[in-house]
Structures are given as C-alpha cells and as structure tokens.
Enzyme design. Structure first.
Site, short mmCIF file in Angstrom:
data_model
loop_
_atom_site.label_atom_id
_atom_site.label_comp_id
_atom_site.label_asym_id
_atom_site.label_seq_id
_atom_site.Cartn_x
_atom_site.Cartn_y
_atom_site.Cartn_z
N ALA A 71 -6.85 1.63 7.35
CA ALA A 71 -5.43 1.94 7.56
C ALA A 71 -5.24 2.49 8.98
CB ALA A 71 -4.96 2.91 6.49
N ARG B 141 2.57 6.18 -2.88
CA ARG B 141 3.64 6.94 -3.56
C ARG B 141 3.30 7.14 -5.02
NH1 ARG B 141 8.57 5.23 -6.03
NH2 ARG B 141 8.31 3.10 -5.25
N ASP C 68 0.82 -1.21 0.00
CA ASP C 68 0.00 0.00 0.00
C ASP C 68 0.86 1.26 0.00
OD1 ASP C 68 -2.34 -1.40 -0.08
OD2 ASP C 68 -2.71 -1.33 2.08
N ASN D 200 -5.62 8.28 1.93
CA ASN D 200 -6.00 7.54 3.13
C ASN D 200 -6.44 8.46 4.26
OD1 ASN D 200 -5.75 4.93 2.26
ND2 ASN D 200 -3.81 4.51 3.28
N GLU D 201 -5.52 9.30 4.74
CA GLU D 201 -5.85 10.11 5.89
C GLU D 201 -4.93 11.32 6.03
OE1 GLU D 201 -2.61 7.85 6.51
OE2 GLU D 201 -4.42 6.66 6.93
N ASP E 143 -3.10 12.32 21.73
CA ASP E 143 -1.89 12.08 20.95
C ASP E 143 -2.04 12.60 19.54
OD1 ASP E 143 -0.65 10.92 23.08
OD2 ASP E 143 -0.87 8.85 22.38
#
Length: 302
Positions: free
Chosen positions: A187, A76, A71, A145-146, A175
């Site tokens: 993910a 990339r 992934d 993804n995020e 955090d």
C-alpha cells in the site's frame, strides 16, 4: 453475516441487494449498518429480513463480514468489527483490491461458499499505535496497513528522529515516515519505495517519505521490536498521524509516536490458497513473458 458496501455507488448498492437476497434465500440473516440499510431498503423494499447492526445484533454475534468494494472498504470494515472474531471476506469492486478475495463476476459463488463455511481464515498482523506528549499518552489507536507521521503543512519540512527499541537511529527532515505491516507493504509503503514483504513474514517496516538525508533507507525489523518517531522541537510547524488513512491525530513539536505489534490481529476469510507471488502478478499485472518454470532435469530438484 454483516454486509458492508459503499451504497453511494450504484454498482455497490446493486451488489449489496443481490448478496442480501441470496443470504435470505439460504436462511442466513444479513446485517447492515443503519445508513447502508436505508439505501438498500429504498431500492429493495421487499428485503425486510435485514437486521441493523447495533439495534439487536452486536459485532460479537457476527459469523462473517462480506465486504463489497475495494481495499478502503475492507479497512473501514475492519474498523467496524474491531474486537470481533468474524473474518472479513472481500469482493473487489474497486481497482486493485489487494485485500479482496474474489471479483464481481464470481459474487454468487462467493456467497454460496460463505454460507457453506467453505473458506479458511488467515490472521494478519496489526499495529498498536500510541502518541505521547511529555511522557503522557494522549492518543491510542491501531492500524492494519500503516501508521504514517506526515507534515501538516505543504511548505514546511517535518524534522524527526527515528528510534528502534528505544535507541536513536537517525534524524532528518522529511515529508513523513510510514510504519507498516507486511499487509501494508503493498500500500502506502510500496508507493514510497519500500520493499514488498510476504504476508507470512512476521515483521514491521519503516519507510521515510522524501528524507533530506544521506541515510534514509527503508527498515525491516522483527515483530517484537518497537518503532518510535519523535517530531523534533525544531520543526517549524506541526505533524499529523494517519492510521490506514482513516484515523488521525495532530502532532505538535515534541510528540512521539510509538508503534509496536498489536495483540489483536485482523482475520481474513480466504477462498483461494494460491501463492502470494501469483497474487502480486495478478493484481499488479506484472510481465512474466518468457518464464518456462523450474528446470526438471533428471536427478535435479523441481
């Protein structure tokens, strides 16, 4: 067709050579990044038909991107061809490979189908990400993804306030905060305890990371809504923004990260049209022992 591989690994380098040979034999021009081309040329000097991306061939000329890796390599590749209409076809050489469409043992068949155009294209939502300081936009990027706001120092908690559609929802120490697409729900957001969202659902997720709060639950909102995370001035330290684990920007106290749906999706080439449930079971090796299928009684729906 662009071939992307982690050529620092021998198995990936061997796969890149094999794919390039198969493409050349089929009359298709393989294209590679300069550094990856140099590695392939060193191992297979007879492969002289490979074009170098950026020399003569631009991303707008690509028909397809064949990605050899996990992934991370697919993320990339999505960054490399951002703005291109070429879909990504992933061959998993990594571990889970959730975004990949096939495995190493079906590589030759995958390339045959790529050459024949025997695939469907699925569009996945991406995120538009802005960082504002004192109302000025100081950084813009995107994520498949995020987008994650994290504390920069291990010993310091990050103090944040989260907003939805311009309205404050809650503030707490934590955090960090993960803002994810449905694609990213398997993910980082998944690891943080967020829900798995089927790719066909238009939604965005927010998952707090270790919140020191009574209300720190994951959120799911519609695709036209907007998330914002502000690093509060009382934070003793700084934060950092990470997008897909690849693009980063420092966040001083007072910085705001605004996340909304991007108008530019990522296009994935799909060889198999099986249900997402089967992908979850296969990738996570979920136990399904005892399943007998839907009841098929006379007059009852299957």
């Amino acid at each position: 067709m662009l071939v992307v591989a982690h050529t620092g690994r021998q198995d990936s380098l061997d796969a890149a050579v094999a794919v390039s040979r198969q493409l050349v034999a089929a009359g298709v021009s393989p294209v590679m990044k300069p550094d990856e081309y140099a590695d392939v040329a060193a191992q297979a000097p007879d492969l002289t038909s490979i074009e170098v991306l950026g020399d003569v061939i631009g991303i707008e000329e690509l028909e397809l991107v064949i990605v050899l890796g996990g992934d991370g390599t697919i993320l990339r590749s999505a960054e490399m061809v951002r703005g291109s209409t070429a879909p990504l076809l992933g061959v998993n050489l990594g571990h889970v490979g959730f975004l990949a469409e096939s495995e190493r043992d079906t590589l030759a068949e995958t390339v045959d189908r790529a050459v024949a155009g025997d695939y469907l294209v699925e569009e996945r939502m991406t995120l538009s990400v802005r960082v504002k300081v004192a109302s000025e936009v100081v950084y813009e990027t995107w994520a498949l993804n995020e987008a994650t706001v994290e504390k920069a120092s291990r010993e310091r908690m990050l103090e944040v306030v989260i907003e939805v559609d311009g309205r404050p929802l809650s503030s707490f120490g934590c955090d960090g905060v993960v803002m994810s697409t449905p694609t990213g729900s398997t993910a980082y957001a998944f690891s943080a305890g967020g829900p798995i969202v089927w790719p066909g659902v238009d939604a965005m997720l927010l998952v707090p990371l270790s919140p020191h709060a009574l209300f720190g639950r994951p959120l799911v909102i519609g695709p036209d809504s907007v998330f914002a995370v502000e690093v509060l001035e009382r934070t003793q330290g700084t934060g950092v923004l990470w997008c897909d684990g690849r693009r980063t920007h420092d966040l001083p106290p007072g910085a705001r990260v605004v996340v909304r749906r991007s108008a530019v999706p990522v296009r994935l080439a799909r060889l198999h049209q099986g249900p997402f449930t089967d992908r979850l079971v296969g990738k996570f090796n979920l136990p399904t022992n005892g399943w007998r299928g839907p009841a098929n009684r006379e007059g009852a729906p299957v």
